[in-house]
Design a protein around this motif. Sequence first.
Motif, PDB file in Angstrom:
ATOM      1  N   ARG A   1       0.805  -1.154   0.000  1.00  0.00           N
ATOM      2  CA  ARG A   1       0.089   0.045  -0.049  1.00  0.00           C
ATOM      3  C   ARG A   1       0.758   1.295  -0.044  1.00  0.00           C
ATOM      4  O   ARG A   1       1.543   1.535   0.957  1.00  0.00           O
ATOM      5  N   ARG A   2       0.854   2.172  -1.187  1.00  0.00           N
ATOM      6  CA  ARG A   2       1.533   3.329  -1.314  1.00  0.00           C
ATOM      7  C   ARG A   2       1.076   4.534  -1.481  1.00  0.00           C
ATOM      8  O   ARG A   2      -0.613   4.496  -1.590  1.00  0.00           O
TER       9      ARG A   2
ATOM     10  N   ARG B   1       1.672   5.289  -6.706  1.00  0.00           N
ATOM     11  CA  ARG B   1       0.998   4.331  -7.244  1.00  0.00           C
ATOM     12  C   ARG B   1       0.765   5.005  -8.790  1.00  0.00           C
ATOM     13  O   ARG B   1       0.997   4.137  -9.645  1.00  0.00           O
ATOM     14  N   ALA B   2       0.425   6.026  -9.014  1.00  0.00           N
ATOM     15  CA  ALA B   2       0.202   6.815 -10.162  1.00  0.00           C
ATOM     16  C   ALA B   2       1.802   6.486 -10.898  1.00  0.00           C
ATOM     17  O   ALA B   2       1.595   6.297 -12.112  1.00  0.00           O
ATOM     18  N   TYR B   3       2.844   6.882 -10.170  1.00  0.00           N
ATOM     19  CA  TYR B   3       4.183   7.176 -10.813  1.00  0.00           C
ATOM     20  C   TYR B   3       4.410   5.163 -11.333  1.00  0.00           C
ATOM     21  O   TYR B   3       4.822   5.108 -12.351  1.00  0.00           O
TER      22      TYR B   3
ATOM     23  N   VAL C   1       3.416   1.458   3.505  1.00  0.00           N
ATOM     24  CA  VAL C   1       4.649   2.524   3.877  1.00  0.00           C
ATOM     25  C   VAL C   1       4.050   3.941   4.158  1.00  0.00           C
ATOM     26  O   VAL C   1       2.958   3.970   4.104  1.00  0.00           O
ATOM     27  N   PRO C   2       5.244   4.474   4.459  1.00  0.00           N
ATOM     28  CA  PRO C   2       4.622   5.862   4.893  1.00  0.00           C
ATOM     29  C   PRO C   2       3.908   6.810   3.867  1.00  0.00           C
ATOM     30  O   PRO C   2       4.339   6.534   2.556  1.00  0.00           O
ATOM     31  N   GLY C   3       3.104   7.447   4.363  1.00  0.00           N
ATOM     32  CA  GLY C   3       2.175   8.354   3.413  1.00  0.00           C
ATOM     33  C   GLY C   3       1.005   7.519   3.271  1.00  0.00           C
ATOM     34  O   GLY C   3       0.177   7.930   2.065  1.00  0.00           O
ATOM     35  N   THR C   4       0.584   6.430   4.006  1.00  0.00           N
ATOM     36  CA  THR C   4      -0.688   5.610   3.794  1.00  0.00           C
ATOM     37  C   THR C   4      -1.486   5.626   5.056  1.00  0.00           C
ATOM     38  O   THR C   4      -0.927   5.728   5.962  1.00  0.00           O
ATOM     39  N   LEU C   5      -2.634   4.856   4.827  1.00  0.00           N
ATOM     40  CA  LEU C   5      -3.606   4.844   6.018  1.00  0.00           C
ATOM     41  C   LEU C   5      -3.747   3.316   6.197  1.00  0.00           C
ATOM     42  O   LEU C   5      -3.366   2.396   5.349  1.00  0.00           O
TER      43      LEU C   5
ATOM     44  N   ALA D   1      -8.626   4.431  -0.123  1.00  0.00           N
ATOM     45  CA  ALA D   1      -9.095   3.059   0.025  1.00  0.00           C
ATOM     46  C   ALA D   1      -9.370   2.253  -1.124  1.00  0.00           C
ATOM     47  O   ALA D   1      -9.068   1.166  -1.306  1.00  0.00           O
ATOM     48  N   LYS D   2     -10.174   3.024  -2.114  1.00  0.00           N
ATOM     49  CA  LYS D   2     -10.657   2.406  -3.270  1.00  0.00           C
ATOM     50  C   LYS D   2      -9.414   1.962  -4.066  1.00  0.00           C
ATOM     51  O   LYS D   2      -9.349   0.869  -4.650  1.00  0.00           O
ATOM     52  N   ILE D   3      -8.229   2.780  -4.118  1.00  0.00           N
ATOM     53  CA  ILE D   3      -7.217   2.587  -4.883  1.00  0.00           C
ATOM     54  C   ILE D   3      -6.410   1.483  -4.296  1.00  0.00           C
ATOM     55  O   ILE D   3      -5.836   0.617  -5.231  1.00  0.00           O
ATOM     56  N   ASP D   4      -6.415   1.414  -3.016  1.00  0.00           N
ATOM     57  CA  ASP D   4      -5.704   0.332  -2.497  1.00  0.00           C
ATOM     58  C   ASP D   4      -6.161  -1.012  -2.483  1.00  0.00           C
ATOM     59  O   ASP D   4      -5.430  -1.813  -2.919  1.00  0.00           O
TER      60      ASP D   4
END
Length: 795
Positions: free
Chosen positions: A461-462, A467-469, A722-726, A780-783
């Motif tokens: 989970r990023r 993710r876009a990158y 990872v950092p920057g996620t929930l 959450a939808k993306i993850d």
Amino acid sequence: MLNDTARTSLWAIPAVILGSLLNILDGVSYGMIIFPSSAPFTDLGPMGVSMFFITCVLSQLCFTFGGSGFAGANGSMMIEVVPFYHIMAARIASDIGEDKPAEVIATTIVTYALSSVLTGLSFLLLGALRLGALIGFFPRHILVGCIGGVGAFLIETGLTVSMRIPDDDFNIDLETLKFMFLEPQNLALWTIPLALAIVLRLITSKWSHQLIFPVYFVVIPLLFYVVVAAARLNLDDLRQDGWLFSIPGGVNGESDSWWKFYTYFDRSLIHIGPLWAILPTQFALLFFNILHPPLNVPALAVSLNEDVDTNKELVAHGYSNLLAGAFGTVPNYLVYVNTLLFYRVGGSTRVAGFLLAVATTVLLLVGTGPIAYIPVPVVGALIFVLGIDLVKEALWDTRHRVSRTEYLTILSIIIAMTVWDFVIGVLFGIVVSCFFFVVQNSQRRSIRAIYTGENIMSTVRRPSAQRAYLKEVSKQTTILRLQGFLFFGTITYVEEAIRNIIDTPSWQRNPVRFLVVDLTLVAGVDMSAAEAFVRVQRLLAAKYVTLVFCGFTVDSPVGKALNSVGVTDSEGVELFSTLNDAMEWTENVYLKAYFRSQKMEMNIPFVFPGRQDSSLGSPRRLMLFEAGSRTIANEIPSPPMLEDTTTEPFLTLVRAFSSFRDFDFSLFRSIVPYFQRMSVPEGFVLWHQGDNSDGLYLIESGVLRASYQFTQYAQNIEESMVPGTLAGELSALSDLPRNATVVVERPAVLWKLSTENLRRLELEEPNLARMFTHMVLKSAKIDYDTLLAALAGRQ
């Protein structure tokens, strides 16, 4: 008790009569041809009948007295051994010489008894080791081809028996055809029994009553003697013309005793050399023998709706055949058709089986004299019926049930057995089957699927910007999911596919950085396939492409095969146990390449899960930089936007949501007081699956790992954060139990929004709470889309 036995015996009489009649018919047809019709075996037909009845009695007693799970089991001679017996008898006669008939016959009888002993030992071993089911794995079409070969042999034998000519004199040539068709006497001798066999099969094709077969062969001799009496024909003349069997001493003198063949068990008459010479044929016979009971027993159990132990039946066959060998006779087995008919007319008890053994013993003691009065066309018709049935089963019944290559294998086995002999036919069938197996498997696709990294991503989970990158740059990753067994016939297609991936036109459209080869569904790799991967690695190294293997362990058969050729130790080759680990590593490499190139010196921890080694040397960096400038570069807003609020957790919130266009920086400054800072060590369990939710967590630094267990036996699904996620956001918003167990993989700094503070936020800042919930659900939808895509990639 005595009355019950008597009543059971009376009820069994019809079944005993039918079983005795079947034994008589089988004895005069198959027992008569146990020995070849050529010298010095010309007059041994009655001796073969005696050996037939003895093995019937022995097997019947063995099965009846508890050996078989079928109470009314019928034992009889293995008729499929006859072609092999003729081969061995001919070889023994050739080695010893026809001028020594007693020695040839004695050695041949010992050979037959030895085949029973070998068969019995094999059955005992298979049953004791409980390997009955193993025989079922033998290719069925090879067995069907062998059965067809036996059928062709029986048709040929029917011709020689009907025309009363030796086996050695029957060859498919012009002289034989003239002998068969141009001489009226010979034409009548073989066409009448053939016609009788065809008429019987035409009758049974319309009516399927089980008594038609025995009644038919009782009526034919009666009609024969009605015609003889009406025409006042002389029996001696009929016997001389080939219409009745000529039995030495059976008409004008005493017939041979049933025990005559025991007189040949004389050590001075037996030659050891020929026994060794015919061992290959013995083993071919043994191989053919052990295939039948493991196939017949389950089929009979289904037909009779009885539950029996196949391994117990094999042990019973072992004892019955050892007894047959000890008594100097031929192999035996449980006969499917006879047993089924026996049951249908009331022979479903062990009393009935015992009475059948007694009746068969009486037939044995009567002697072979009555055979002199059996019409030859009756025996010929019996042999033709079985031969036609077996050929029909092999060639006609299978025409729509097997593949074209399997049918060709069946046909080639029959031809080889007819033109040469049975040993060559069996070996030829195995070779042809292996050849077609290689051809068929070479045509199957060993590549289950080909993906790019934008379709199959890891479960890490990023932040959305990362993710876009990765979605853009992972086009440089190609995943090959292989399946089946990789060998010299299938690896060619795989190697060709890899070459197409890196050829000039494809390379210009989509330069590849990583080629991930997933071997999860691969059962094995032979040396040819392993060496092909060595060639592939050299080809990829020349293009600066990293070859990534996954889906196996080093000590697995696949790992050992690849290690044996040195490809796993080559430079530019990476190994991972799962596809998810491999994809996680490639994504980390892409991210590190961008971060290092930008030399980011901001106080922002970029932490990656999984293995940390990476080395990039590639001419394809431009695509990474362009994708990064469109995605990750926007992850951290410019200083005017941040103003003086570069404190946590606001900065981490920005990293989590800044890629969403409706993110309001000024609005989210007010949410900071609702978060509580936590510093957790490695290995700390935040919650277990099924626990009640206590809030959501924002990851400032470190790595968390979630483990999902959907069923008791399914493999756990793991997801890194990872950092920057929930973490734990859906359970917190829905107030439902946790759906995973979360452990701290690396020491982490977390910001917790507790359930109480979330409720307070909803009361005090409803607009902010609604916007925050909206951002969380987007993330959450993306993850979860990424997680589902990763799971789909495992299929």
